[in-house]
Motif scaffolding. Structure first.
Motif, PDB file in Angstrom:
ATOM      1  N   THR A  38       0.806  -1.218   0.000  1.00  0.00           N
ATOM      2  CA  THR A  38       0.000   0.000   0.000  1.00  0.00           C
ATOM      3  C   THR A  38       0.841   1.270   0.000  1.00  0.00           C
ATOM      4  O   THR A  38       0.409   2.297  -0.534  1.00  0.00           O
ATOM      5  N   ASN A  39       2.028   1.229   0.584  1.00  0.00           N
ATOM      6  CA  ASN A  39       2.899   2.400   0.577  1.00  0.00           C
ATOM      7  C   ASN A  39       3.220   2.773  -0.866  1.00  0.00           C
ATOM      8  O   ASN A  39       3.670   1.932  -1.646  1.00  0.00           O
ATOM      9  N   PRO A  40       3.008   4.046  -1.264  1.00  0.00           N
ATOM     10  CA  PRO A  40       3.250   4.445  -2.662  1.00  0.00           C
ATOM     11  C   PRO A  40       4.649   4.130  -3.150  1.00  0.00           C
ATOM     12  O   PRO A  40       4.839   3.834  -4.335  1.00  0.00           O
ATOM     13  N   PHE A  41       5.633   4.190  -2.271  1.00  0.00           N
ATOM     14  CA  PHE A  41       7.011   3.880  -2.649  1.00  0.00           C
ATOM     15  C   PHE A  41       7.117   2.456  -3.175  1.00  0.00           C
ATOM     16  O   PHE A  41       7.724   2.195  -4.223  1.00  0.00           O
ATOM     17  N   PHE A  42       6.504   1.521  -2.463  1.00  0.00           N
ATOM     18  CA  PHE A  42       6.586   0.120  -2.863  1.00  0.00           C
ATOM     19  C   PHE A  42       5.655  -0.205  -4.022  1.00  0.00           C
ATOM     20  O   PHE A  42       5.949  -1.100  -4.825  1.00  0.00           O
ATOM     21  N   VAL A  43       4.552   0.500  -4.124  1.00  0.00           N
ATOM     22  CA  VAL A  43       3.683   0.358  -5.298  1.00  0.00           C
ATOM     23  C   VAL A  43       4.458   0.700  -6.560  1.00  0.00           C
ATOM     24  O   VAL A  43       4.428  -0.019  -7.565  1.00  0.00           O
ATOM     25  N   LYS A  44       5.189   1.814  -6.506  1.00  0.00           N
ATOM     26  CA  LYS A  44       5.971   2.246  -7.670  1.00  0.00           C
ATOM     27  C   LYS A  44       7.140   1.291  -7.921  1.00  0.00           C
ATOM     28  O   LYS A  44       7.486   1.015  -9.088  1.00  0.00           O
ATOM     29  N   MET A  45       7.752   0.773  -6.878  1.00  0.00           N
ATOM     30  CA  MET A  45       8.832  -0.196  -7.049  1.00  0.00           C
ATOM     31  C   MET A  45       8.332  -1.434  -7.788  1.00  0.00           C
ATOM     32  O   MET A  45       8.994  -1.944  -8.703  1.00  0.00           O
ATOM     33  N   LYS A  46       7.149  -1.896  -7.409  1.00  0.00           N
ATOM     34  CA  LYS A  46       6.556  -3.068  -8.068  1.00  0.00           C
ATOM     35  C   LYS A  46       6.290  -2.764  -9.537  1.00  0.00           C
ATOM     36  O   LYS A  46       6.551  -3.601 -10.414  1.00  0.00           O
ATOM     37  N   GLU A  47       5.767  -1.580  -9.839  1.00  0.00           N
ATOM     38  CA  GLU A  47       5.520  -1.200 -11.226  1.00  0.00           C
ATOM     39  C   GLU A  47       6.814  -1.193 -12.034  1.00  0.00           C
ATOM     40  O   GLU A  47       6.865  -1.657 -13.177  1.00  0.00           O
ATOM     41  N   GLY A  48       7.873  -0.647 -11.427  1.00  0.00           N
ATOM     42  CA  GLY A  48       9.153  -0.597 -12.113  1.00  0.00           C
ATOM     43  C   GLY A  48       9.718  -1.976 -12.383  1.00  0.00           C
ATOM     44  O   GLY A  48      10.266  -2.236 -13.466  1.00  0.00           O
ATOM     45  N   ALA A  49       9.586  -2.867 -11.410  1.00  0.00           N
ATOM     46  CA  ALA A  49      10.078  -4.230 -11.587  1.00  0.00           C
ATOM     47  C   ALA A  49       9.303  -4.947 -12.684  1.00  0.00           C
ATOM     48  O   ALA A  49       9.884  -5.655 -13.515  1.00  0.00           O
ATOM     49  N   GLN A  50       7.987  -4.765 -12.710  1.00  0.00           N
ATOM     50  CA  GLN A  50       7.172  -5.428 -13.723  1.00  0.00           C
ATOM     51  C   GLN A  50       7.494  -4.910 -15.121  1.00  0.00           C
ATOM     52  O   GLN A  50       7.586  -5.683 -16.088  1.00  0.00           O
ATOM     53  N   LYS A  51       7.690  -3.598 -15.238  1.00  0.00           N
ATOM     54  CA  LYS A  51       8.025  -3.013 -16.539  1.00  0.00           C
ATOM     55  C   LYS A  51       9.351  -3.558 -17.053  1.00  0.00           C
ATOM     56  O   LYS A  51       9.481  -3.923 -18.223  1.00  0.00           O
ATOM     57  N   GLN A  52      10.353  -3.620 -16.170  1.00  0.00           N
ATOM     58  CA  GLN A  52      11.668  -4.119 -16.583  1.00  0.00           C
ATOM     59  C   GLN A  52      11.606  -5.608 -16.893  1.00  0.00           C
ATOM     60  O   GLN A  52      12.234  -6.074 -17.854  1.00  0.00           O
ATOM     61  N   ALA A  53      10.864  -6.357 -16.085  1.00  0.00           N
ATOM     62  CA  ALA A  53      10.734  -7.798 -16.333  1.00  0.00           C
ATOM     63  C   ALA A  53      10.080  -8.054 -17.689  1.00  0.00           C
ATOM     64  O   ALA A  53      10.524  -8.926 -18.457  1.00  0.00           O
ATOM     65  N   SER A  54       9.042  -7.314 -18.002  1.00  0.00           N
ATOM     66  CA  SER A  54       8.362  -7.478 -19.295  1.00  0.00           C
ATOM     67  C   SER A  54       9.303  -7.147 -20.443  1.00  0.00           C
ATOM     68  O   SER A  54       9.326  -7.841 -21.471  1.00  0.00           O
ATOM     69  N   ALA A  55      10.094  -6.097 -20.267  1.00  0.00           N
ATOM     70  CA  ALA A  55      11.016  -5.690 -21.323  1.00  0.00           C
ATOM     71  C   ALA A  55      12.101  -6.731 -21.572  1.00  0.00           C
ATOM     72  O   ALA A  55      12.569  -6.893 -22.709  1.00  0.00           O
ATOM     73  N   LEU A  56      12.484  -7.462 -20.527  1.00  0.00           N
ATOM     74  CA  LEU A  56      13.572  -8.438 -20.647  1.00  0.00           C
ATOM     75  C   LEU A  56      13.065  -9.871 -20.788  1.00  0.00           C
ATOM     76  O   LEU A  56      13.863 -10.801 -20.817  1.00  0.00           O
ATOM     77  N   GLY A  57      11.744 -10.045 -20.841  1.00  0.00           N
ATOM     78  CA  GLY A  57      11.188 -11.378 -21.020  1.00  0.00           C
ATOM     79  C   GLY A  57      11.254 -12.248 -19.786  1.00  0.00           C
ATOM     80  O   GLY A  57      11.297 -13.483 -19.886  1.00  0.00           O
TER      81      GLY A  57
END
Length: 336
Positions: A38-57
């Motif tokens: 729920t903390n916005p910091f960790f919400v954004k961290m999760k978004e960043g990880a998902q974006k990078q994971a998708s980009a790298l397969g």
């Protein structure tokens, strides 16, 4: 709120089978465990990880504690991610010492474990750390507060709205602030929460806005003359501001904080927060995912500490303290 982690059964669930299949194929499986979801910091961290994971397969699994400090959920998440085939786990540890046995069990099975944002105790318990220099983040807002409002004869009466007992990130920011404010004898190696005569109240907030408001109310009851507030993060800062506003003190009390999230920078724009140290969770997450993919492909693990940067954000710059304005802060909030 969903359960902290989906893979919770003792037997192999369909999701676990999928994870194992992915691990045996060409798609790297990476886990991300944050302190809360729920903390916005960790919400954004999760978004960043998902974006990078998708980009790298890569396949990303995620989990979180129910609250900041929930070590049990993080332990369960590590165990289930290992069972589901994750070869790299990224974690923001809630309890820097208590999480280590679970990390060691995972590492014994060939899993690379990388800490994001918050170190373990000792830091060497993980393969690598991608994080803000949290002591420096505290120093910057301490220096700013001193120069902006307390460089003359004005006596500071400080409320410290901290994180919780134990986490090193909370100790580093707290001590950094006091060192930056000019309190002698405090360094980045100081292992416990330092204090000073100027500190008239200290309360834990768990980085939560409602708890931050309650903490500030308690501090005002204890000492209504408080004129400077340090907060562990911006949710706690907004809680403190609300308490001060209710008491009619919002215009004559300075609040400084850490995170530099988009909402926090808007708080700087509005004058609710005088200055904040901006950190970059998207960068932490992206570096972690890249390290996970590299390990899956080459077998080479990440190592050491990578400083992901910190910038002081304020719309009222002071001489001698390097800073950027809110326009910069909004353009770079969370590391965008």
């Amino acid at each position: 709120m969903r359960a902290p982690f989906q893979f919770v059964t003792a037997s192999l669930t369909a999701a676990t089978v999928l994870g194992l299949a992915l691990a045996q194929g060409n798609q790297p499986v990476i886990g991300l465990i944050t302190k809360t979801e729920t903390n916005p910091f960790f919400v954004k961290m999760k978004e960043g990880a998902q974006k990078q994971a998708s980009a790298l397969g890569a396949k990303l699994m995620t989990a979180a504690g129910k609250t900041d400090g929930d070590n049990a959920s993080q332990v369960t998440a590590i165990e289930n991610m290992v069972a589901a085939g994750a070869k790299t786990i990224l974690i923001t540890p809630s309890e820097p010492k208590a999480i280590i046995p679970a990390i060691q069990k995972a590492q014994a099975q060939g899993v690379q474990v990388i800490a994001l944002d918050s170190p373990t105790d000792p830091q060497s318990a993980v393969n690598a750390l991608f994080a803000t220099d949290n002591f420096k983040a505290g120093v910057l807002i301490g220096q700013y507060a001193k120069a902006a409002g307390f460089s003359g004869n004005k006596v500071a009466k400080i409320a410290m709205l901290d994180l919780s007992p134990g986490p090193l990130v909370g100790i580093a920011r707290h001590n950094g602030f006091l060192a930056g404010f000019g309190i002698k004898g405090i360094t980045a190696k100081t292992a416990t929460l330092a204090t000073a005569p100027q500190v008239v109240c200290a309360q834990d907030t768990y980085g939560d806005q409602a708890k931050g408001q309650t903490a500030m109310e308690n501090c005002l009851q204890k000492n209504p003359d408080i004129n400077l507030v340090y907060t562990i993060n911006e949710p706690a800062a907004f809680g403190a501001y609300q308490a001060l506003k209710t008491a009619g003190r919002e215009k004559d009390v300075m609040i400084v904080s850490v995170d530099g999230g988009c909402a926090g920078v808007r708080g700087v724009q509005s004058g609710q927060i005088a200055a904040t140290s901006q950190q970059y969770p998207l960068k932490m997450a992206a570096l972690g995912v890249v390290a996970g993919v590299n390990y899956a492909k080459s077998g080479k693990k990440a190592s050491g500490y990578t400083d992901t940067g910190v910038t002081l954000i304020t719309n009222k710059a002071v001489q001698g303290v390097s800073s950027k304005d809110a326009k910069f802060g909004l353009a770079n909030c969370w590391g965008q």
